[in-house]
Scaffold this active site. Structure first.
Site, PDB file in Angstrom:
ATOM      1  N   GLU A 142       0.703  -1.086   0.006  1.00 18.28           N
ATOM      2  CA  GLU A 142       0.012  -0.025   0.191  1.00 18.28           C
ATOM      3  C   GLU A 142       0.850   1.161  -0.066  1.00 18.28           C
ATOM      4  O   GLU A 142       0.510   2.312  -0.359  1.00 18.28           O
ATOM      5  CB  GLU A 142      -1.054  -0.028   1.105  1.00 18.28           C
ATOM      6  CG  GLU A 142      -0.469  -0.002   2.547  1.00 18.28           C
ATOM      7  CD  GLU A 142      -1.566   0.061   3.497  1.00 18.28           C
ATOM      8  OE1 GLU A 142      -2.117   1.050   3.701  1.00 18.28           O
ATOM      9  OE2 GLU A 142      -1.705  -0.796   4.476  1.00 18.28           O
ATOM     10  N   SER A 196       0.208   6.591   8.578  1.00 11.56           N
ATOM     11  CA  SER A 196       1.509   6.482   8.350  1.00 11.56           C
ATOM     12  C   SER A 196       2.122   7.633   7.928  1.00 11.56           C
ATOM     13  O   SER A 196       1.602   8.158   7.150  1.00 11.56           O
ATOM     14  CB  SER A 196       1.804   5.162   7.126  1.00 11.56           C
ATOM     15  OG  SER A 196       1.521   3.684   7.679  1.00 11.56           O
ATOM     16  N   ARG A 208       9.327   4.468   5.783  1.00  6.61           N
ATOM     17  CA  ARG A 208       8.287   4.763   6.788  1.00  6.61           C
ATOM     18  C   ARG A 208       8.812   5.134   8.189  1.00  6.61           C
ATOM     19  O   ARG A 208       9.428   4.175   8.617  1.00  6.61           O
ATOM     20  CB  ARG A 208       7.361   3.388   7.056  1.00  6.61           C
ATOM     21  CG  ARG A 208       6.106   3.527   7.715  1.00  6.61           C
ATOM     22  CD  ARG A 208       5.289   2.457   7.874  1.00  6.61           C
ATOM     23  NE  ARG A 208       4.039   2.601   8.886  1.00  6.61           N
ATOM     24  CZ  ARG A 208       3.788   2.845   9.968  1.00  6.61           C
ATOM     25  NH1 ARG A 208       5.035   2.582  10.985  1.00  6.61           N
ATOM     26  NH2 ARG A 208       2.732   3.054  10.408  1.00  6.61           N
TER      27      ARG A 208
HETATM   28  C1  LIG Z   1      -1.774  -0.579   9.675  1.00  4.80           C
HETATM   29  C2  LIG Z   1      -1.968   0.747   8.531  1.00  4.80           C
HETATM   30  C3  LIG Z   1      -0.717   0.740   7.678  1.00  4.80           C
HETATM   31  C4  LIG Z   1      -3.205   0.246   7.908  1.00  4.80           C
HETATM   32  O1  LIG Z   1      -3.444   1.506   6.841  1.00  4.80           O
HETATM   33  P1  LIG Z   1      -5.040   2.178   6.885  1.00  4.80           P
HETATM   34  O2  LIG Z   1      -5.801   1.198   6.350  1.00  4.80           O
HETATM   35  O3  LIG Z   1      -5.005   2.838   8.301  1.00  4.80           O
HETATM   36  O4  LIG Z   1      -4.770   3.324   5.837  1.00  4.80           O
HETATM   37  C5  LIG Z   1      -2.008   2.180   9.390  1.00  4.80           C
HETATM   38  O5  LIG Z   1      -3.313   1.923  10.114  1.00  4.80           O
HETATM   39  C6  LIG Z   1      -0.929   2.324  10.336  1.00  4.80           C
HETATM   40  O6  LIG Z   1       0.208   2.756  10.035  1.00  4.80           O
HETATM   41  N1  LIG Z   1      -1.412   2.631  11.603  1.00  4.80           N
HETATM   42  C7  LIG Z   1      -0.489   3.131  12.707  1.00  4.80           C
HETATM   43  C8  LIG Z   1       0.478   2.046  13.392  1.00  4.80           C
HETATM   44  C9  LIG Z   1       1.627   2.239  14.250  1.00  4.80           C
HETATM   45  O7  LIG Z   1       2.392   2.833  13.600  1.00  4.80           O
HETATM   46  O8  LIG Z   1       1.252   2.703  15.294  1.00  4.80           O
END
Ligand SMILES: CC(C)(COP(=O)(O)O)[C@@H](O)C(=O)NCCC(=O)O
Ligand SMILES: Nc1ncnc2c1ncn2[C@@H]1O[C@H](COP(=O)(O)OP(=O)(O)O)[C@@H](O)[C@H]1O
Length: 423
Positions: A142, A196, A208
């Protein structure tokens, strides 16, 4: 690939061309409608394909939760030497069962054997696609597709990127086009269900760097709990009419004015929801105030983390995307303000018109070679070492602990480039 093809062109993959991003809350579908169909192709175009094209392009609502964002349609776009229009469609991911039934009913399953998909749902629903409609998913990461989609959209739409002029005066700030033709480096903040944060140095070079679980899903969830609203649109409408100052504790509530020594003005939020422990304050707030305070809390937290990431990486452009920003100028203006004010004008908050669709768009753009690779190798969520060291994750939650911190920041994690971008 031509085994899969009903409407096979010499120039590329079989039609129909879709990209799908199956997110935690919304599924985004980008559909390429060819507009250069020759009479010969028209004769050969299978009935099912023609029906799908008509169904998607003549309607703007599908089933219970499906919508086509007609204002985002991109015309006269050339992809793989075909000219056509891009259509942007979304539905609730909880409606996936209905989508699969519809795909079956419209004969999609007979026509399309492979769909390019990204987002967590490409993994979660892979078996349902196979079992219920006999479709394979070619899975793409993604964050890879997000960046590809952004760069493509900006190249094809001169007004894709914008900023807020007079960002420091929220009431006067106005949307203006931003020239994003020299994009690198930039910080990318994707506010979906969660958040993210990436540092992007080139089309294929990013990491990231952080994330937070306090995202769009948190805003919607808390707002539903606190106000009894049931949709995102309703939550935003309520927030537009409310006043967070009746809910939050401001610097002036604590200091009686400004806290001058450190430049904290009296109207700054000192403590989000900080007045809500007092019974009479709780009794006097409206649903609108609570919705506004929830929106401001989540937005300011994202802005603050994004700014620290930009500072850490020494990058001055911060691009915010994701459907949390849909019909949500309050958050965009707050983020623009936060970037400008807290950096003393050295950082800029930027926004993109196709806010939540870049993953799906990037997915549609994958070429044959990449598609074949995605099908053969598959992307898995195991700890396969990254083959491309420029796609790293310095952080992103610590999988070894069951209660990770709210923000997963690169600075307090070992820099382990051997992790793949999907942990
Ligand atoms: C797991 C995810 C990449 C999923 O992507 P989303 O469906 O939320 O766009 C995202 O929700 C995320 O990065 N959450 C934060 C996790 C963290 O770093 O604490
Ligand atoms: N119609 C909608 N229904 C639900 N959430 C919406 C809607 N429009 C915008 N949102 C917001 O967008 C967020 C999802 O953003 P999105 O970028 O699609 O992420 P994901 O890929 O996690 O589904 C929701 O958490 C919510 O804050």
């Amino acid at each position: 690939m031509c085994d899969d093809i009903i409407f096979c062109t010499k120039l590329g993959r079989a039609m129909p061309w879709f990209g799908m991003d199956i997110g935690g809350t919304l599924t985004k579908l980008v559909y390429f409608e060819p507009k250069d169909i020759t009479p010969d192709e028209q004769d050969r175009e299978a009935g099912i394909l023609r029906n799908i094209r008509r169904y998607l392009t003549k309607n703007s609502a599908y089933g219970k939760t499906g919508h086509r964002d007609t204002h985002l349609q991109m015309d006269n776009v050339v992809i793989r030497k075909r000219r056509g229009s891009l259509h942007f469609i979304r539905f609730q991911t909880t409606d996936m069962g209905n989508f699969l039934s519809l795909a079956k009913q419209k004969g999609m399953a007979e026509l399309v054997t492979t769909v390019c998909a990204t987002g967590g749902g490409a993994f979660k629903f892979e078996k349902d696609f196979r079992d219920q409609v006999n479709m394979k998913l070619a899975k793409f990461d993604e964050l890879d597709t997000l960046i590809k989609g952004i760069l493509f959209a900006d190249m094809h739409n001169s007004t894709e990127c914008y900023y807020y002029e007079n960002a420091r005066e929220i009431l006067k700030s106005e949307k203006r086009a931003f020239n994003f033709s020299q994009p690198f480096p930039f910080i990318l903040v994707n506010v979906g269900s969660g958040v993210s944060i990436l540092a992007v140095y080139g089309p294929d070079n990013y990491k990231r760097i952080s994330g937070t679980s306090l995202g769009g899903g948190t805003f919607l969830g808390l707002c539903c709990l606190l106000t009894g609203c049931t949709t995102f649109e309703e939550a935003i409408q309520l927030a537009t009419k409310g006043d967070n100052r009746k809910v939050d504790k401001l610097v002036r509530d604590i200091y009686g004015g400004d806290y001058n020594r450190f430049g904290l003005t009296g109207d700054l939020v000192a403590s989000s929801f900080g007045q809500m422990h007092m019974t009479e304050k709780r009794q006097s707030v409206s649903r609108e105030d609570l919705a506004n305070a929830t929106l401001v809390t989540i937005t300011n937290n994202i802005g603050s983390i994004a700014r620290m990431c930009a500072l850490n990486e020494k990058i001055d452009k911060v691009v915010f995307v994701g459907n949390f920003l849909r019909v949500n100028p309050i958050s965009m203006k707050l983020l623009a303000y936060a970037m400008e004010f807290w950096s003393n004008g050295t950082m800029k908050g930027l926004f993109l018109e196709h806010e939540g669709y870049f993953g799906a768009l990037g997915c549609l753009l994958q070429f044959n070679g990449e598609l074949a690779a995605a099908l053969n190798e598959g992307l898995d969520h195991s700890n396969t070492p990254s083959t491309n060291p420029t796609h790293t994750t310095d952080a992103g939650g610590d999988p070894s602990t069951s209660s990770p911190s709210l923000t997963s920041d690169a600075s307090d994690k070992p820099n382990d480039n051997t992790n793949s971008s999907s942990r």
